[in-house]
Scaffold this active site. Sequence first.
Site, PDB file in Angstrom:
ATOM      1  CB  CYS A 162     -12.136  14.245  35.248  1.00 41.38           C
ATOM      2  SG  CYS A 162     -12.472  14.253  33.486  1.00 41.38           S
ATOM      3  CB  CYS A 200     -12.018  18.699  33.148  1.00 40.96           C
ATOM      4  SG  CYS A 200     -13.052  17.859  34.368  1.00 40.96           S
ATOM      5  CB  CYS A 253     -16.471  14.042  33.712  1.00 44.95           C
ATOM      6  SG  CYS A 253     -15.877  15.494  34.618  1.00 44.95           S
ATOM      7  CB  CYS A 263     -14.997  18.091  30.961  1.00 51.48           C
ATOM      8  SG  CYS A 263     -14.455  16.387  31.144  1.00 51.48           S
ATOM      9  CB  CYS A 309     -17.747  -0.659  35.744  1.00 54.53           C
ATOM     10  SG  CYS A 309     -16.642  -1.726  34.840  1.00 54.53           S
TER      11      CYS A 309
HETATM   12 ZN   LIG Z   1     -13.992  15.909  33.383  1.00 54.02          ZN
END
Ligand SMILES: [Zn+2]
Length: 138
Positions: free
Chosen positions: A53, A56, A102, A105, A125
């Site tokens: 990510c 985070c 995510c 976060c 995607c």
């Molecule tokens: Zn994240």
Amino acid sequence: MADTQARPKIQKSMEEWRRKLTPEQFHVMFEKGTERAFTGKLVNNHEDGIYHCGACNAPLFTSETKFESGSGWPSFYQPVSPDAVIEHEDRSYGMRRVEVTCATCGAHLGHVFPDGPRPTGERFCINSASLQFEKSSS
Ligand SMILES: [Zn+2]
């Protein structure tokens, strides 16, 4: 589908994220932006490693599940683990799509479509701007 009311484990204010991220990353991840097709830095990345990510740093996808979708965005057929991401129904722009965020976060990553390759048949995607690639050291 995951509970759309699930709350991310990391909760920062928009101001904190804005300070931490580039304007493009902030726009994509926290204003649900979409980078232009074929402009992202990871579309044509074929190195082995882990995609984290961009906000985070939680691991989200691996190079083993990345495939060439021709869409212009990095595409994966499954996340690194089922609970790494959360799927939400998205009815914006008059379309019914499934948004992917995510799980750690809450950052917007992209969308998942039911036209991916085997074994999952799913196509995640994902915006390059939402990802950080870490090349495997071996
Ligand atoms: Zn994240």
